[in-house]
Every structure is written in structure tokens, then in C-alpha cells.
Design a protein around this motif. Sequence first.
Motif, mmCIF file in Angstrom:
data_model
loop_
_atom_site.group_PDB
_atom_site.id
_atom_site.type_symbol
_atom_site.label_atom_id
_atom_site.label_comp_id
_atom_site.label_asym_id
_atom_site.label_seq_id
_atom_site.Cartn_x
_atom_site.Cartn_y
_atom_site.Cartn_z
ATOM 1 N N SER A 154 32.422 3.820 37.089
ATOM 2 C CA SER A 154 33.520 3.220 36.429
ATOM 3 C C SER A 154 33.152 1.816 35.704
ATOM 4 O O SER A 154 33.506 1.907 35.078
ATOM 5 C CB SER A 154 34.529 3.698 36.803
ATOM 6 O OG SER A 154 34.959 5.379 38.051
ATOM 7 N N THR A 207 30.610 2.067 33.192
ATOM 8 C CA THR A 207 31.035 2.756 32.269
ATOM 9 C C THR A 207 31.533 1.768 31.262
ATOM 10 O O THR A 207 31.683 1.217 30.111
ATOM 11 C CB THR A 207 31.520 3.731 32.308
ATOM 12 O OG1 THR A 207 31.089 4.643 33.231
ATOM 13 C CG2 THR A 207 32.106 4.477 31.196
ATOM 14 N N LYS A 221 32.183 6.066 42.774
ATOM 15 C CA LYS A 221 32.803 6.474 41.544
ATOM 16 C C LYS A 221 32.971 5.103 41.297
ATOM 17 O O LYS A 221 33.250 5.169 40.022
ATOM 18 C CB LYS A 221 33.764 7.324 42.172
ATOM 19 C CG LYS A 221 34.730 8.164 40.739
ATOM 20 C CD LYS A 221 35.622 8.541 41.544
ATOM 21 C CE LYS A 221 36.222 9.407 40.116
ATOM 22 N NZ LYS A 221 37.408 10.160 40.449
#
Length: 151
Positions: free
Chosen positions: A37, A40, A33
Motif C-alpha cells: 500500500s 502504491t 499488504k
Amino acid sequence: MKTKLMLSGVALLLGTGYGTAVLAQAKPEVLVKQRQSAMTLIGKYFGPIAGMPSGKAPYNADTVARNAGYLDVLVKMPWDGFTENTKDEKTRALPAVFTDTAKFKEGGDRLQSMVAQLAKVSKGGDEAAVKAAIADVGKTCAGCHENFRAK
Ligand code: HEC
């Protein structure tokens, strides 16, 4: 009495360094994650400037300088999340990330130096140099995704 025993057990663990090592080990799904992130956010701040060299996006020196400054820090973040214990998680990282580790690291290092270069020239006011540096970063993203990220 029980508490005292437990506390001395904890002290013993911490004292050997073992306790801290165990506590620092992040779960695979958390690492995934976090690295996604970071990617992203890299996409968020590279996206608006990616089209400037080709003219798809209007050139704006202030946006480039701001985003390059953010990217210069963000591109340091994803790599320690690609650990061996994440290889069986369902992600877009191809198996090569965990087998061809030298080449993957090279791609990550290359991205960091290309973005550092962009951050540097973005302060200089030479539009052609800035556009060339943006294009170099874009090629580095694409080159790594081609080999290491599932479509
Ligand atoms: C050295 C390799 C490498 C480089 C360089 C790289 N990426 Fe990635 N990127 C990956 C991998 C691998 C994934 C898949 C990660 C996963 O699914 O856990 C990924 C995923 C992504 C994602 C999707 C994140 C998500 O939530 O699934 C975005 C957006 C992204 N990258 C943008 C970029 C941009 C923009 C650049 C260049 C500025 C870049 N990447 C450079 C390897 C790279």
C-alpha cells in the motif's frame, strides 16, 4: 474469581513486557499488504511528476511541491514491512530482499535522501534543479526494482 485470575495473568504478561511484544507482532500477510500500500501511494504521487524532466508531462511547480511533500513522508513507510517472516508470502519481492539486506537498506535510505532533496529544491523555484532531483528519484526507484522486485 475466574475473571480475577485471568486479569492478574494479563497484568503479569504486560508487566514483563512479553504481552506487548506478542501483541505488536503483525501477521506476515498484513505486513505485505501495508508495504505494498505504501509503494502504491508512492507510485500515485511520483507518477504525475516522473515525466516532467523529459517533457512527457508538462512542468508544474505546484504539483511537484505538493507531491514531493507527500512523498517525503511516504518513502519512510515501506521498509519495516520487509521482515524475515514475510519471505515465503507470494509477492513481487525477490529473495534478494531477505539475503542482500544491506544493499536493500541502502536503496531505501537512498530513496529517502533523494526525495528529501527533491522536497527541498521544489520550494526554491529553480526548474532545472527540480527536474534533476525528480530524475534522481526515478533512477533510485528503477535501480532498486531492477535488483529486488520481480517483473
Ligand atoms: C529499496 C528498494 C525500492 C525502492 C527504492 C523503490 N521500490 Fe517500489 N518496490 C520495491 C519492492 C521490493 C516491491 C515489491 C513489494 C511486494 O510485492 O511486496 C516494490 C513494489 C512497488 C510497487 C507495486 C506495489 C504493489 O501493490 O504491488 C510500486 C507501484 C512501486 N514499488 C513504486 C515505486 C516508486 C514510484 C519508487 C520510487 C519513487 C519505488 N517504488 C522505490 C522496492 C523498492
